[in-house]
Design a protein around this motif. Structure first.
Motif, PDB file in Angstrom:
ATOM      1  N   ASP A   3       0.801  -1.210   0.000  1.00  0.00           N
ATOM      2  CA  ASP A   3       0.000   0.000   0.000  1.00  0.00           C
ATOM      3  C   ASP A   3       0.842   1.270   0.000  1.00  0.00           C
ATOM      4  N   ARG A   4       2.150   1.145   0.049  1.00  0.00           N
ATOM      5  CA  ARG A   4       3.026   2.305   0.021  1.00  0.00           C
ATOM      6  C   ARG A   4       3.214   2.808  -1.413  1.00  0.00           C
ATOM      7  N   GLU A   5       3.359   4.107  -1.531  1.00  0.00           N
ATOM      8  CA  GLU A   5       3.646   4.718  -2.827  1.00  0.00           C
ATOM      9  C   GLU A   5       5.038   4.290  -3.284  1.00  0.00           C
ATOM     10  N   ALA A  31       9.222   0.365  -2.592  1.00  0.00           N
ATOM     11  CA  ALA A  31       8.244   1.148  -1.834  1.00  0.00           C
ATOM     12  C   ALA A  31       8.927   2.295  -1.095  1.00  0.00           C
ATOM     13  N   ARG A  32       8.257   3.419  -1.038  1.00  0.00           N
ATOM     14  CA  ARG A  32       8.802   4.600  -0.369  1.00  0.00           C
ATOM     15  C   ARG A  32       8.948   4.354   1.133  1.00  0.00           C
ATOM     16  N   GLY A  33      10.052   4.875   1.687  1.00  0.00           N
ATOM     17  CA  GLY A  33      10.282   4.765   3.117  1.00  0.00           C
ATOM     18  C   GLY A  33      10.670   3.388   3.595  1.00  0.00           C
ATOM     19  N   THR A  34      11.296   2.587   2.708  1.00  0.00           N
ATOM     20  CA  THR A  34      11.718   1.230   3.069  1.00  0.00           C
ATOM     21  C   THR A  34      13.177   1.017   2.659  1.00  0.00           C
ATOM     22  N   VAL A  35      13.751  -0.082   3.147  1.00  0.00           N
ATOM     23  CA  VAL A  35      15.049  -0.557   2.668  1.00  0.00           C
ATOM     24  C   VAL A  35      14.793  -1.732   1.730  1.00  0.00           C
ATOM     25  N   HIS A  36      15.245  -1.606   0.502  1.00  0.00           N
ATOM     26  CA  HIS A  36      15.076  -2.661  -0.500  1.00  0.00           C
ATOM     27  C   HIS A  36      16.471  -3.139  -0.889  1.00  0.00           C
ATOM     28  N   ALA A  37      16.768  -4.397  -0.606  1.00  0.00           N
ATOM     29  CA  ALA A  37      18.093  -4.952  -0.885  1.00  0.00           C
ATOM     30  C   ALA A  37      18.111  -5.673  -2.227  1.00  0.00           C
ATOM     31  N   ILE A  38      19.254  -5.600  -2.908  1.00  0.00           N
ATOM     32  CA  ILE A  38      19.471  -6.304  -4.168  1.00  0.00           C
ATOM     33  C   ILE A  38      20.605  -7.292  -3.970  1.00  0.00           C
ATOM     34  N   THR A 189      13.407   8.368   4.453  1.00  0.00           N
ATOM     35  CA  THR A 189      14.269   8.140   3.291  1.00  0.00           C
ATOM     36  C   THR A 189      14.069   6.724   2.748  1.00  0.00           C
ATOM     37  N   THR A 190      14.067   6.587   1.439  1.00  0.00           N
ATOM     38  CA  THR A 190      14.018   5.272   0.787  1.00  0.00           C
ATOM     39  C   THR A 190      15.437   4.834   0.476  1.00  0.00           C
ATOM     40  N   VAL A 191      15.788   3.613   0.820  1.00  0.00           N
ATOM     41  CA  VAL A 191      17.156   3.109   0.630  1.00  0.00           C
ATOM     42  C   VAL A 191      17.142   1.891  -0.281  1.00  0.00           C
ATOM     43  N   LEU A 192      17.958   1.950  -1.328  1.00  0.00           N
ATOM     44  CA  LEU A 192      18.194   0.788  -2.183  1.00  0.00           C
ATOM     45  C   LEU A 192      19.611   0.309  -1.905  1.00  0.00           C
ATOM     46  N   LEU A 193      19.731  -0.925  -1.448  1.00  0.00           N
ATOM     47  CA  LEU A 193      20.983  -1.447  -0.902  1.00  0.00           C
ATOM     48  C   LEU A 193      21.494  -2.621  -1.720  1.00  0.00           C
ATOM     49  N   THR A 194      22.763  -2.546  -2.159  1.00  0.00           N
ATOM     50  CA  THR A 194      23.440  -3.746  -2.643  1.00  0.00           C
ATOM     51  C   THR A 194      24.492  -4.112  -1.606  1.00  0.00           C
ATOM     52  N   THR A 195      24.647  -5.383  -1.339  1.00  0.00           N
ATOM     53  CA  THR A 195      25.571  -5.812  -0.296  1.00  0.00           C
ATOM     54  C   THR A 195      26.107  -7.197  -0.591  1.00  0.00           C
ATOM     55  N   GLN A 196      27.342  -7.451  -0.136  1.00  0.00           N
ATOM     56  CA  GLN A 196      27.896  -8.796  -0.231  1.00  0.00           C
ATOM     57  C   GLN A 196      27.711  -9.548   1.080  1.00  0.00           C
ATOM     58  N   TYR A 197      27.152  -8.874   2.093  1.00  0.00           N
ATOM     59  CA  TYR A 197      26.884  -9.505   3.374  1.00  0.00           C
ATOM     60  C   TYR A 197      25.398  -9.841   3.448  1.00  0.00           C
ATOM     61  N   LEU A 198      25.062 -11.111   3.330  1.00  0.00           N
ATOM     62  CA  LEU A 198      23.660 -11.480   3.355  1.00  0.00           C
ATOM     63  C   LEU A 198      23.036 -11.216   4.722  1.00  0.00           C
ATOM     64  N   LEU A 204      18.553  -5.452   7.631  1.00  0.00           N
ATOM     65  CA  LEU A 204      18.054  -4.130   7.251  1.00  0.00           C
ATOM     66  C   LEU A 204      16.856  -4.128   6.320  1.00  0.00           C
ATOM     67  N   ALA A 205      16.777  -5.115   5.419  1.00  0.00           N
ATOM     68  CA  ALA A 205      15.848  -5.002   4.293  1.00  0.00           C
ATOM     69  C   ALA A 205      14.404  -5.326   4.663  1.00  0.00           C
ATOM     70  N   ASP A 206      13.488  -4.462   4.230  1.00  0.00           N
ATOM     71  CA  ASP A 206      12.067  -4.766   4.306  1.00  0.00           C
ATOM     72  C   ASP A 206      11.675  -5.718   3.180  1.00  0.00           C
ATOM     73  N   ARG A 207      12.404  -5.622   2.069  1.00  0.00           N
ATOM     74  CA  ARG A 207      12.129  -6.456   0.901  1.00  0.00           C
ATOM     75  C   ARG A 207      13.445  -6.709   0.174  1.00  0.00           C
ATOM     76  N   ILE A 208      13.561  -7.873  -0.446  1.00  0.00           N
ATOM     77  CA  ILE A 208      14.796  -8.269  -1.119  1.00  0.00           C
ATOM     78  C   ILE A 208      14.468  -8.725  -2.533  1.00  0.00           C
ATOM     79  N   SER A 209      15.254  -8.256  -3.495  1.00  0.00           N
ATOM     80  CA  SER A 209      15.169  -8.754  -4.872  1.00  0.00           C
ATOM     81  C   SER A 209      16.439  -9.536  -5.179  1.00  0.00           C
ATOM     82  N   VAL A 210      16.279 -10.779  -5.630  1.00  0.00           N
ATOM     83  CA  VAL A 210      17.412 -11.591  -6.067  1.00  0.00           C
ATOM     84  C   VAL A 210      17.487 -11.498  -7.586  1.00  0.00           C
TER      85      VAL A 210
END
Length: 364
Positions: A3-5, A31-38, A189-198, A204-210
């Protein structure tokens, strides 16, 4: 989260380097205001994706919007709305923390007074007010990374891209950065995170894309992705390797056919497993985590088999990663992506033509 923009929208994104297709019709919404990990293996397309979102690479085909602005047609407007924290600190070590932040503010045309005020705000926000006059060369690793993170926020971006933000930090420094990221997201703040530490994505991540092969192959919360591998597992390390088969038979009667895990695979998941456990480790799926542990202890005791270690655990993100991509998690760098934008990309303005400010970090 549904439901987030959306703060970032990617639809049918393609990017090629010669004959190599780095992005192959990738779709993703953040989603706005979340941490999304790649997450993804080398060459999966992660760095190419982030560079495209940050306007450092041109959109070849597809639709990309960041903070409601089209990246292809309005890259300068996008740059005013984003921050980018690269893998390496973009700080002048001879300058103080305050001087570094004021310098970034001036580069973003804030003016001397506003740049000084913003520097003071950020030093206070990241717990660095008492070190603002000290040269950066005297900062700890965690302090430098927090200052680098502060520099990426000099223009108060709505969307922040973090590319391996804690690489090389000790556990304390990593925790400091994690706390700072949580505080940022708590402020909107919306954060898009790439990391080598799973573990970092898990924390941190609210949602993860593999991502693999330039596409998103799985997406969801950490718990949902772990569910793709299976349920809880009972791990048992027997004290006497000569009784491993007997222990497997005992546990098999309780829970089904146990699986003895080859150490070469196991150590990729859990570095705490000692190499000497190659012939002593049993792992099998269980349905009732509380009851399984008690039943296993009673059954092994009745058989006179000593268990050196016995635990019930959830699948890890490492196992999810291996299950989905067929390879263990390594670096978050992309082998396919070049180090700089291709000629003609927005990051390469024509000679003598001033460009809009780069994303809010000097290392971009």
């Amino acid at each position: 989260m549904e439901d987030r923009e959306p703060a970032v929208v990617v639809e049918g994104l393609y990017k090629t380097y010669g004959d190599t297709r780095a992005l192959d019709g990738l779709d993703m919404t953040v989603a706005r205001g979340t941490v999304h990990a790649i997450l993804g293996p080398n060459g999966a397309g992660k760095t190419t994706l982030v560079r495209t979102l940050a306007t450092l690479l041109r959109v070849q085909r597809g639709r990309v919007e960041v903070d409601g602005v089209d990246v292809a047609s309005r890259p300068r407007d996008v740059r005013r709305r984003i921050g980018l924290l690269g893998q390496h600190a973009a700080l002048d070590e001879e300058l103080s923390g305050r001087q570094n932040l004021e310098l970034f503010g001036r580069l973003h045309h804030l003016g001397g007074r506003r740049a000084a005020a913003r520097a003071g705000e950020l030093l206070e926000r990241f717990g660095l007010a008492g070190t603002g006059k000290r040269p950066v060369s005297g900062y700890s690793g965690g302090m430098r990374r927090r200052l680098d993170l502060a520099a990426s926020l000099i223009v108060d971006p709505g969307v922040l891209f973090l590319d391996e933000p804690t690489t090389g930090l000790d556990p304390r420094g990593r925790t400091e950065v994690w706390d700072s990221v949580r505080s940022l997201v708590g402020g909107g703040t919306t954060v898009l995170l790439t990391t080598q530490y799973l573990e970092e994505a898990d924390q941190l991540a609210d949602r993860i894309s593999v991502i693999d092969g330039g596409r998103v192959i799985a997406e969801g919360t950490a718990d949902r992705l772990k569910g793709l591998v299976g349920g809880d597992r009972l791990d048992v390390v027997v004290a006497d390797p000569g009784r491993l088969a007997e222990a497997a038979t005992v546990l098999g009667r309780l829970f089904g056919d146990p699986e003895t895990v080859d150490l070469a695979q196991l150590v990729k998941f859990d570095q705490s497993i000692d190499a000497g456990e190659r012939t002593r480790h049993i792992s099998l799926p269980v349905a009732d985590r509380r009851g399984a542990l008690a039943r296993a202890v009673r059954a092994l005791d009745a058989a006179g088999i000593e268990a050196e270690d016995l635990a019930v655990r959830r699948p890890t993100l490492d196992e999810v990663f291996l299950h989905l991509t067929g390879s263990p998690a390594t670096s978050a760098l992309d082998a396919a992506a070049p180090d700089a934008a291709a000629p003609g990309d927005p990051a390469q303005p024509a000679a003598g033509v001033p460009a809009a400010p780069a994303p809010s970090q000097g290392g971009a």
